[in-house]
Design an enzyme around this catalytic site. Sequence first.
Site, PDB file in Angstrom:
ATOM      1  N   HIS A 184       0.332  -1.184  -0.511  1.00  0.00           N
ATOM      2  CA  HIS A 184       0.090  -0.141   0.118  1.00  0.00           C
ATOM      3  C   HIS A 184       0.811   1.624   0.023  1.00  0.00           C
ATOM      4  CE1 HIS A 184      -2.988  -2.409   1.238  1.00  0.00           C
ATOM      5  NE2 HIS A 184      -3.828  -2.629   0.478  1.00  0.00           N
ATOM      6  N   ARG A 281      -0.598  -2.688 -16.448  1.00  0.00           N
ATOM      7  CA  ARG A 281      -0.040  -3.545 -15.766  1.00  0.00           C
ATOM      8  C   ARG A 281      -1.700  -4.468 -15.032  1.00  0.00           C
ATOM      9  NH1 ARG A 281       2.822   1.134 -13.120  1.00  0.00           N
ATOM     10  NH2 ARG A 281       4.995   0.247 -13.030  1.00  0.00           N
ATOM     11  N   ARG A 317      -0.210  -5.305 -20.994  1.00  0.00           N
ATOM     12  CA  ARG A 317       0.800  -6.515 -20.845  1.00  0.00           C
ATOM     13  C   ARG A 317       0.134  -7.693 -19.986  1.00  0.00           C
ATOM     14  NH1 ARG A 317       5.255  -5.148 -16.241  1.00  0.00           N
ATOM     15  NH2 ARG A 317       3.654  -5.488 -14.613  1.00  0.00           N
ATOM     16  N   GLU A 406      12.907  -9.000 -21.097  1.00  0.00           N
ATOM     17  CA  GLU A 406      13.167  -9.114 -19.487  1.00  0.00           C
ATOM     18  C   GLU A 406      14.058  -9.841 -19.061  1.00  0.00           C
ATOM     19  OE1 GLU A 406       9.736  -7.836 -17.493  1.00  0.00           O
ATOM     20  OE2 GLU A 406       8.841  -9.909 -18.657  1.00  0.00           O
ATOM     21  N   ASN A 429      13.671  -3.050 -14.939  1.00  0.00           N
ATOM     22  CA  ASN A 429      13.761  -3.422 -13.212  1.00  0.00           C
ATOM     23  C   ASN A 429      14.269  -5.261 -13.818  1.00  0.00           C
ATOM     24  OD1 ASN A 429      12.631  -1.289 -13.307  1.00  0.00           O
ATOM     25  ND2 ASN A 429      11.119  -1.938 -13.207  1.00  0.00           N
ATOM     26  N   ASP A 430      13.973  -5.917 -14.654  1.00  0.00           N
ATOM     27  CA  ASP A 430      14.155  -7.118 -14.030  1.00  0.00           C
ATOM     28  C   ASP A 430      14.883  -7.814 -15.219  1.00  0.00           C
ATOM     29  OD1 ASP A 430      12.387  -9.083 -12.795  1.00  0.00           O
ATOM     30  OD2 ASP A 430      11.052  -8.661 -13.905  1.00  0.00           O
ATOM     31  N   ARG A 440      16.033  -8.170  -7.164  1.00  0.00           N
ATOM     32  CA  ARG A 440      15.847  -6.508  -7.116  1.00  0.00           C
ATOM     33  C   ARG A 440      14.687  -5.926  -6.192  1.00  0.00           C
ATOM     34  NH1 ARG A 440      10.553  -5.331 -10.587  1.00  0.00           N
ATOM     35  NH2 ARG A 440       9.723  -6.586 -10.178  1.00  0.00           N
ATOM     36  N   CYS A 477       9.589   0.598 -21.122  1.00  0.00           N
ATOM     37  CA  CYS A 477       8.776   0.657 -19.720  1.00  0.00           C
ATOM     38  C   CYS A 477       9.567   0.193 -18.299  1.00  0.00           C
ATOM     39  CB  CYS A 477       7.839  -0.306 -20.303  1.00  0.00           C
ATOM     40  SG  CYS A 477       7.458  -2.052 -19.665  1.00  0.00           S
TER      41      CYS A 477
END
Length: 547
Positions: A184, A281, A317, A406, A429-430, A440, A477
């Site tokens: 959150h 997402r 995605r 990725e 990121n990945d 990560r 992205c």
Amino acid sequence: MRGRGVSSGRVAAEAVLLAAPVREPDESTVVAPGDREAEASAIEWAAVAVADQLRARTRAATGEARAILDASRLLASDPELVAEAADLVRSRGRTAARAIWETSAAHEKGLAALGGRMAERAADIRDVRDRMIAEILEVEMPGVPEREEPFALVASDLAPADTAALEGGNCVALVTEQGGPTSHTAIIARSLGIPAVVGVIGATGIPRGAVVLVDGDRGTVEIDPSSSRVTEAKAASLVVPFDGEGVLADGRRIPLLANVGGAAEAVVAAASKAQGVGLFRTEFCFLDRADAPTIEEQVDAYRGVLAAFPGQRVVVRTLDAGSDKPLPFANSDAEDNPALGVRGLRIARRAPKLLDDQLRALALAAGAESALVEVMAPMVATVDEARDFAERAREAGLETVGVMIETPSAALLASEMLEVVDFVSIGTNDLAQYALAADRLLGELGDLNDPWQPAVLRLIGQTGAAGRRWGLPVGVCGEAAADPALAAVLVGLGVTSLSMTPRALGRVAAALAGVTGEQCDAAAQAVLRAATAVDARAAAAAVLNGE
């Protein structure tokens, strides 16, 4: 200090620590048999009171904050939690406060055992627990302080009500010891556009009143930074207006898109003049579900995003469940290495209907709206996977199909991938996680999860070269797209569009407007010769600043 950046931006402000939760009630007190029924009733009254408090906060909240508070309200009204606590009072003579504490601990343990996204819901349990105990003991509930000056809120973790209470206040940054990218804290921070770093070990040891520089892009927290660093952060924290056009100094257009997780975020992105959506997402629409959504439910969720971008590109995605975002209906088995396991497109190996239903729902949603819908699969490693996904998507009625880059495998095979799909999108990121073999979500490895690492830049360059070879789009992205200093480098490496948090659009647009395509190409060549991340940054700066 290092952690996990979950909301981009950089800001310096005084650190304010969140008040401690209520103390653990004494376990030695035993309620007399004749008083136990009245004590059990106190639990039921406390649950009603807390649910009413949260209902009032829900009505005053908007967007993601409203949804999160409503989920906490339902938790406070959970008949199972209330019944189990009341049974402890009646059968064992626990005080009402102690019974709530013990029952909540059991529920929290159960969530922690599930791992990933469900483990992050433990903060919800603790929040409701503390509110009910405070109500029973008639003590003030600790929460977010009210300050006239801007401040950075530091906490072990933040409860849903705490994060939702930040809206409209003077909190300009968040730092927590716990939490993850779907907590959150992360969701609210992104919706409010304030920098946030989670998973910072020892954060609550930051001295009260110390100035901290919170960098949500790099996942770092500096204590008592120099005056020059504070000045830099103030400049970076300014929201630069975006006019809706990404363009280089020589007139070449680079579409600047937004990353969204649902309809509320799509509305914010559209208001920020994003030129479309580069990453929708879809799993964020269903994180709190125990069962798979129906096709009809999915169509409604998808149309909420598509409706915000009529006539514009929206890249969707498919379900990226697994690893740090497990879903009960998609990830049924515990895995020793979930980041290397059944996640993303690989879920279709076990549950092909899940993917086929989603593709069908996307096609129906696309037919009902005017957005230009494109679909891509996450966690693709082989050309066979890309080809199979493309065939299934096109059979479902989706014409423009792509895959995420990725894994190093996908980057190395980018040219072959583009023989069977229409575009690729790089998830930096990945890609950094797998290229550097560094989790990560592990704060102490934050220096490895850096898109400026030469290995990552070279994989991006190889992908960009494949796109140029075939004349097909290559997007980014991941968080790297929101870095103004890196944007020009990515363009030079062959990237044709950048997708980011809406707050970063103006800063990235301003950075691109100050450079030519020739400078971008030169900066790209410079970083490809670098041996370290520090060298890569310096090499790019030297070219782009004319040094």
